[in-house]
Design a protein around this motif. Sequence first.
Motif, mmCIF file in Angstrom:
data_model
loop_
_atom_site.group_PDB
_atom_site.id
_atom_site.type_symbol
_atom_site.label_atom_id
_atom_site.label_comp_id
_atom_site.label_asym_id
_atom_site.label_seq_id
_atom_site.Cartn_x
_atom_site.Cartn_y
_atom_site.Cartn_z
ATOM 1 N N TRP A 1 0.836 -1.195 0.000
ATOM 2 C CA TRP A 1 0.000 0.000 0.000
ATOM 3 C C TRP A 1 0.870 1.244 0.000
ATOM 4 C CZ3 TRP A 1 -4.981 -1.486 -0.300
ATOM 5 C CH2 TRP A 1 -5.292 -2.761 0.149
ATOM 6 N N GLN A 2 0.411 2.303 -0.653
ATOM 7 C CA GLN A 2 1.053 3.611 -0.563
ATOM 8 C C GLN A 2 -0.025 4.647 -0.297
ATOM 9 O OE1 GLN A 2 4.460 4.847 -0.719
ATOM 10 N NE2 GLN A 2 3.166 6.378 0.229
ATOM 11 N N TRP A 3 0.047 5.280 0.863
ATOM 12 C CA TRP A 3 -0.900 6.326 1.237
ATOM 13 C C TRP A 3 -0.442 7.651 0.654
ATOM 14 C CZ3 TRP A 3 -5.429 5.219 3.428
ATOM 15 C CH2 TRP A 3 -5.567 3.981 4.035
ATOM 16 N N GLN A 4 -1.408 8.468 0.178
ATOM 17 C CA GLN A 4 -1.099 9.778 -0.375
ATOM 18 C C GLN A 4 -2.107 10.812 0.116
ATOM 19 O OE1 GLN A 4 -1.101 9.016 -4.662
ATOM 20 N NE2 GLN A 4 1.140 8.946 -4.594
ATOM 21 N N ARG A 5 -1.675 12.085 0.086
ATOM 22 C CA ARG A 5 -2.542 13.191 0.497
ATOM 23 C C ARG A 5 -2.453 14.296 -0.550
ATOM 24 N NH1 ARG A 5 -1.196 14.670 6.076
ATOM 25 N NH2 ARG A 5 0.823 15.133 5.214
ATOM 26 N N SER A 6 -3.604 14.915 -0.814
ATOM 27 C CA SER A 6 -3.662 16.067 -1.711
ATOM 28 C C SER A 6 -4.154 17.275 -0.924
ATOM 29 C CB SER A 6 -4.610 15.807 -2.888
ATOM 30 O OG SER A 6 -4.726 16.975 -3.674
ATOM 31 N N THR A 7 -3.477 18.389 -1.107
ATOM 32 C CA THR A 7 -3.884 19.631 -0.442
ATOM 33 C C THR A 7 -4.514 20.612 -1.429
ATOM 34 O OG1 THR A 7 -1.680 20.598 -0.767
ATOM 35 C CG2 THR A 7 -2.055 19.396 1.294
ATOM 36 N N THR B 1 -2.500 17.389 -7.331
ATOM 37 C CA THR B 1 -1.240 16.689 -7.102
ATOM 38 C C THR B 1 -1.363 15.865 -5.825
ATOM 39 O OG1 THR B 1 -0.297 18.548 -5.865
ATOM 40 C CG2 THR B 1 0.185 18.449 -8.228
ATOM 41 N N TRP B 2 -0.548 14.805 -5.736
ATOM 42 C CA TRP B 2 -0.571 13.900 -4.591
ATOM 43 C C TRP B 2 0.836 13.724 -4.047
ATOM 44 C CZ3 TRP B 2 -5.129 12.267 -2.609
ATOM 45 C CH2 TRP B 2 -6.260 12.455 -3.404
ATOM 46 N N THR B 3 0.948 13.638 -2.717
ATOM 47 C CA THR B 3 2.220 13.461 -2.035
ATOM 48 C C THR B 3 2.164 12.195 -1.200
ATOM 49 O OG1 THR B 3 2.499 15.857 -1.909
ATOM 50 C CG2 THR B 3 3.850 14.515 -0.428
ATOM 51 N N ASN B 4 3.208 11.361 -1.295
ATOM 52 C CA ASN B 4 3.273 10.175 -0.449
ATOM 53 C C ASN B 4 3.361 10.592 1.011
ATOM 54 O OD1 ASN B 4 3.301 8.617 -2.753
ATOM 55 N ND2 ASN B 4 5.491 8.253 -2.703
ATOM 56 N N ILE B 5 2.634 9.894 1.874
ATOM 57 C CA ILE B 5 2.658 10.188 3.298
ATOM 58 C C ILE B 5 2.926 8.908 4.079
ATOM 59 C CG2 ILE B 5 1.202 12.233 3.218
ATOM 60 C CD1 ILE B 5 -1.186 10.465 3.952
ATOM 61 N N GLY B 6 3.344 9.077 5.305
ATOM 62 C CA GLY B 6 3.650 7.932 6.148
ATOM 63 C C GLY B 6 5.068 7.453 5.902
ATOM 64 N N THR C 1 -2.325 -1.542 6.378
ATOM 65 C CA THR C 1 -3.587 -1.166 5.743
ATOM 66 C C THR C 1 -4.243 0.033 6.400
ATOM 67 O OG1 THR C 1 -4.803 -2.724 7.121
ATOM 68 C CG2 THR C 1 -4.046 -3.513 4.968
ATOM 69 N N THR C 2 -3.609 0.617 7.427
ATOM 70 C CA THR C 2 -4.194 1.783 8.084
ATOM 71 C C THR C 2 -3.217 2.948 8.082
ATOM 72 O OG1 THR C 2 -3.428 1.059 10.255
ATOM 73 C CG2 THR C 2 -5.659 0.429 9.620
ATOM 74 N N TYR C 3 -3.775 4.148 8.071
ATOM 75 C CA TYR C 3 -3.001 5.379 8.198
ATOM 76 C C TYR C 3 -3.681 6.204 9.274
ATOM 77 C CZ TYR C 3 -1.131 9.995 7.368
ATOM 78 O OH TYR C 3 -0.551 11.217 7.549
ATOM 79 N N THR C 4 -2.931 6.659 10.261
ATOM 80 C CA THR C 4 -3.483 7.442 11.359
ATOM 81 C C THR C 4 -2.802 8.802 11.401
ATOM 82 O OG1 THR C 4 -3.917 5.439 12.630
ATOM 83 C CG2 THR C 4 -3.873 7.511 13.858
ATOM 84 N N ASP C 5 -3.582 9.839 11.626
ATOM 85 C CA ASP C 5 -3.054 11.203 11.714
ATOM 86 C C ASP C 5 -3.874 11.960 12.745
ATOM 87 O OD1 ASP C 5 -1.533 13.455 11.185
ATOM 88 O OD2 ASP C 5 -1.933 13.453 9.045
ATOM 89 N N THR C 6 -3.412 13.147 13.099
ATOM 90 C CA THR C 6 -4.135 14.007 14.034
ATOM 91 C C THR C 6 -4.671 15.204 13.280
ATOM 92 O OG1 THR C 6 -2.724 13.301 15.850
ATOM 93 C CG2 THR C 6 -3.960 15.337 16.174
ATOM 94 N N ARG D 1 -5.813 9.116 -0.291
ATOM 95 C CA ARG D 1 -6.054 7.936 -1.103
ATOM 96 C C ARG D 1 -4.947 6.919 -0.819
ATOM 97 N NH1 ARG D 1 -4.551 9.756 -7.320
ATOM 98 N NH2 ARG D 1 -2.282 9.825 -7.048
ATOM 99 N N VAL D 2 -5.212 5.695 -1.205
ATOM 100 C CA VAL D 2 -4.232 4.631 -1.082
ATOM 101 C C VAL D 2 -4.282 3.798 -2.351
ATOM 102 C CG1 VAL D 2 -5.820 3.051 0.076
ATOM 103 C CG2 VAL D 2 -3.354 2.807 0.430
#
Length: 65
Positions: free
Chosen positions: A23-29, A34-39, A47-52, A63-64
């Motif tokens: 899995w590769q988690w990504q975030r778009s602002t 555009t998408w940036t890899n996160i984690g 299979t999970t991504y946790t953030d505050t 997205r993943v």
Amino acid sequence: MRGDTFTLTASGTSDIAGVTRTWQWQRSTNSGSTWTNIGPSDTKTTTTYTDTGTTTINGYQYRVY
């Protein structure tokens, strides 16, 4: 949501027997332009991504794949 923890979860299986799904988690602002890899890089089998949550992430997309 500011200061609250949120968790995203993905699920799926590999099409090839004996191959571990990664899995590769990504975030778009910017609404998905555009998408940036996160984690950390070692989360590719997680299979999970946790953030505050903070006020600055309001409207972010995740997205993943």
